[in-house]
Structure formats: C-alpha cells, structure tokens
Write a protein that holds these residues in place. Structure first.
Motif, PDB file in Angstrom:
ATOM      1  N   ALA A   1       8.616   6.693 -21.937  1.00 47.47           N
ATOM      2  CA  ALA A   1       8.467   7.138 -20.819  1.00 47.47           C
ATOM      3  C   ALA A   1       8.466   8.581 -19.916  1.00 47.47           C
ATOM      4  CB  ALA A   1       9.509   6.546 -20.384  1.00 47.47           C
ATOM      5  N   GLN A   2       8.143   9.645 -21.248  1.00 45.90           N
ATOM      6  CA  GLN A   2       8.370  10.871 -20.416  1.00 45.90           C
ATOM      7  C   GLN A   2       7.150  11.524 -20.771  1.00 45.90           C
ATOM      8  OE1 GLN A   2      11.451  13.236 -22.313  1.00 45.90           O
ATOM      9  NE2 GLN A   2      12.948  13.375 -20.105  1.00 45.90           N
ATOM     10  N   ALA A   3       6.446  11.187 -21.943  1.00 43.08           N
ATOM     11  CA  ALA A   3       5.049  11.869 -22.901  1.00 43.08           C
ATOM     12  C   ALA A   3       4.202  10.125 -21.759  1.00 43.08           C
ATOM     13  CB  ALA A   3       4.794  10.420 -24.162  1.00 43.08           C
ATOM     14  N   THR A   4       4.029   9.696 -20.809  1.00 41.20           N
ATOM     15  CA  THR A   4       3.019   8.845 -20.534  1.00 41.20           C
ATOM     16  C   THR A   4       1.996   9.479 -19.308  1.00 41.20           C
ATOM     17  OG1 THR A   4       4.524   6.900 -21.467  1.00 41.20           O
ATOM     18  CG2 THR A   4       2.497   6.698 -19.611  1.00 41.20           C
ATOM     19  N   PRO A   5       3.057  10.311 -18.386  1.00 40.70           N
ATOM     20  CA  PRO A   5       2.840  11.268 -17.350  1.00 40.70           C
ATOM     21  C   PRO A   5       2.198  12.049 -17.574  1.00 40.70           C
ATOM     22  CG  PRO A   5       5.286  10.079 -16.433  1.00 40.70           C
ATOM     23  CD  PRO A   5       4.592   9.581 -18.352  1.00 40.70           C
ATOM     24  N   LEU A   6       2.645  12.918 -18.465  1.00 45.26           N
ATOM     25  CA  LEU A   6       2.295  13.811 -19.639  1.00 45.26           C
ATOM     26  C   LEU A   6       0.725  13.662 -20.027  1.00 45.26           C
ATOM     27  CD1 LEU A   6       2.932  17.097 -19.888  1.00 45.26           C
ATOM     28  CD2 LEU A   6       3.300  16.175 -22.219  1.00 45.26           C
ATOM     29  N   ALA A   7       1.074  12.315 -20.438  1.00 45.92           N
ATOM     30  CA  ALA A   7      -0.587  12.181 -20.625  1.00 45.92           C
ATOM     31  C   ALA A   7      -1.584  12.412 -19.847  1.00 45.92           C
ATOM     32  CB  ALA A   7      -0.797  10.775 -22.034  1.00 45.92           C
ATOM     33  N   ALA A   8      -1.230  11.470 -18.993  1.00 47.60           N
ATOM     34  CA  ALA A   8      -2.168  11.126 -17.504  1.00 47.60           C
ATOM     35  C   ALA A   8      -2.554  12.578 -16.647  1.00 47.60           C
ATOM     36  CB  ALA A   8      -1.036  10.232 -16.823  1.00 47.60           C
TER      37      ALA A   8
END
Lengths: 193, 186
Positions: A122-129
């Motif tokens: 959940a934390q990594a997904t917005p960062l990747a986006a």
C-alpha cells in the motif's frame, strides 16, 4: 604373366584393402603362378587365425569395481537455487522466531505477516506511481528541448544560405582533422620523449 | 557411435549408469588389447581400470566429431607408453625397420617354400600366434592387435597412434610376417 605380387599385397587382398584393379591383377597372377598360389593359401590360413584370436576374459564384477573407483561427479547446480533456498530458510527462521518470542498463535503470526506485506504494498504503490509520473514529465521536457534545437538549426541554416552551410561544414571538417591529427602527433611526441 | 555419444553426454551430466554402460561395452576389447600388450591378465585388468578412470576424468575433453572407441584406445595407448617410460623398458623406433634373427623381414616375392602352418589346426595356429606375439616388438604388436583383435580400420589406427596410414599398413604387415617367421622357427 605379370610379376609376382609383394607379400604385403597378399595380406591387403585378404583384408579386402586392395583396390578392384589390383585385386583382379593378383587373382589372374595367382591362377598361373603355383608359388604365389601356395603363398596366398598360407597367408589365408594365417589371416583366418589372426582375425579369430580369442578375447581376454573379464571378471563379472569388473565394471562394478571400475565404477566404485571413480570419483563423485561434480554436477553444476542451477545458480538461482542457492539464493532462493537461503531466502526461504531466512523467512522460515524469521517466522519461527516471531512465533516463539511474540507468544502469538501460528494463525496470528501468518495474519501479522500478511498485514505487514499489505502495508508495504500500500505504501509502495503511490510512490511507484509518483516516480512514473516524474519520469514522463522529464521525458516530455527532453522532447521539447530536442524539438527546439531542431527549429533553431533550421532558422540558422536559412540565415546562412547554401554557401554559408558549405563554409561551416568545411570549417568543421578542418577543425576535426586538425584535432585528430594534432592529438596523434602530440601522443607520438610523448612516446618519443 | 551415436549411442556412445549419447552415453557420454549423459555421463557428463552426472549419470553414472551411462558411464557404467560404456565400461561394460569396452571392458573386453580394452582388456584384450592391454592383455596382449602387457602379457599378463591381472596387469591388463589393472591397466583397464586406470584407463577407464582417466577417460572418466577427461570425458569433457572428448569431441563428438571423433569415434569414442578411437578416443578411448588413444588414452590406453598413451597410458601404456607412460608406463613403459616409467619402467624404462626398451622401445622400438617407429622409423627403423624391424628385422628378425634371419635378417630381412620383407622379401620382395612370396616365399615359395612349402607351408609350415598347414601342419597345424586353426586352434593350434592361434595358440602359436599368441606365444609368438609375445616376442614381437611392442611397437609392431600394438598395431597388429589394434587391427586384428580390436578390428579397427587402418585409418582409425592411424588416428589412435597419430601415424600416417601408410606407416600403419606397413607396420601391421611387418608384424604379420614376423609372426609367420617366428612360427616357422618354432
């Protein structure tokens, strides 16, 4: 009658190693030469004995004893197996440690691990986006800069005209040649000194 | 030949059963060759074991373009040469013609004298050949055995011994004539 064949030819004839022409010549000669006929008959008998010498007996367990004396083969294992096994072992040890020290049940441990990985994703997904978006913006800026460069080059060539362009190309080639050969001479002098 | 290549390929991947099949296939021809070169059965078996061990350890260097049997016998031949060098046994130069006690070995025309070998039955002749073979110089005996016991072609023997085919043919002939003369003398 042709000359008597060499004894070597008699053996080669018996082995079928003589060419068809020489073999025919030998056969014709033997028909009318008694000495060669006897010599051929003698070699035929010998040839038969040479080619039927008995093989040496080998003990039943010979192959087994050879195999027992061989070293163990060094089979190359797949390169990915070791890191994967290490990761699996580390995970198992980690889970076991967590289970032992936290006092939670196996189900609760698995639930905690699942929650941990869920939070991580959940934390990594917005960062990747965000990283992807930044990359696309940078790519757009680079594209605009290249287009601007080409437009400037077009305007510059229009101002110079065909003679001007030829002069610039010529000067550029001259400067390149000077730079290459000048550098070579410089290096050559360096080697001599 | 293809079967040998497949067995080698499997052995290289660690399949020991495949190498055992190679051993079973070649144990007798190899021992027959080594036995006639050493003159002792027990020594031949020891040598054969060492040759198979050498072959196993250098299996990766085998090139499938060549016959496996010639590769194996080349190892065996070199193994014998090493053994003789260590023991410092006399060897015969390949370039020198071999003569027996009577002088010349290669008459230009067949010997017209009455045959002696006809007196013997084939089994007797074989026994006489085996005995006479022991007195034939090793350099000639080896080529004779490879040709008539192991049934290699002259070209294959040339490959095993790294000699020209003509030399091999000539030396096999010398061995046979020497045997014939030794049998006449016995």
């Amino acid at each position: 009658m042709t000359a008597c064949p060499r004894p070597e030819s008699l053996y080669l004839y018996l082995e079928g190693e003589l060419g068809p022409y020489d073999a025919r010549k030998l056969e014709e000669h033997v028909e009318c030469c008694a000495a060669c006929r006897d010599a051929l008959a003698e070699r035929r008998l010998l040839h038969e004995a040479f080619t039927s010498l008995p093989p040496f007996e080998v003990p039943e367990d010979f192959a087994r004893s050879v195999m027992d004396s061989l070293p163990e083969p060094e089979v190359r294992k797949a390169a990915w197996r070791a890191p994967l096994a290490a990761a699996a072992a580390a995970l198992a040890v980690g889970l076991a440690g967590f289970y032992l020290f936290s006092g939670l049940s196996v189900f609760e441990v698995l639930l905690a691990v699942n929650r941990f990985f869920g939070t991580l994703v959940a934390q990594a997904t917005p960062l990747a986006a965000r990283t992807l978006k930044l990359g696309s913006v940078l790519l757009k800026v680079a594209g605009d800069l290249v287009a601007l460069g080409f437009a400037g080059l077009g305007t510059f060539s229009r101002i110079l005209g065909p003679q001007g362009i030829a002069l610039v190309i010529g000067l550029g080639a001259l400067l390149t040649l000077l730079a290459v050969f000048g550098a070579r001479r410089f290096l050559h002098q360096g080697e001599q000194s | 030949m293809t079967e040998d290549r497949q067995l080698v390929s499997r052995a290289l991947k660690g399949d020991r059963k495949a190498f055992e099949m190679i051993v079973r296939k070649y144990e007798q021809p190899l021992t027959s060759y080594l036995g006639r070169m050493t003159g002792e059965r027990e020594a031949a078996l020891d040598f054969a074991q060492e040759v198979f061990l050498k072959a196993y350890c250098s299996l990766a260097s085998y090139r499938p373009a060549f016959k496996f049997s010639t590769w194996l016998f080349k190892i065996a031949s070199n193994h014998l040469i090493d053994h003789w060098r260590k023991k410092k046994l006399p060897t015969v130069s390949i370039d020198q013609p071999v003569n027996d006690e009577d002088g010349g070995l290669m008459p230009q025309v067949p010997d017209p004298a009455p045959s002696v070998v006809r007196k013997f039955e084939l089994a007797e002749i074989r026994a006489k050949i085996e005995r006479a073979l022991e007195s034939v110089p090793a350099a000639l005996r080896e080529l004779f055995v490879l040709r008539h016991v192991n049934e290699f072609s002259y070209e294959e023997i040339a490959e095993i011994k790294s000699l020209p085919v003509g030399t091999v043919k000539n030396r096999v002939f010398q061995a046979k004539e020497l045997l014939r003369k030794r049998m006449e003398g016995s």
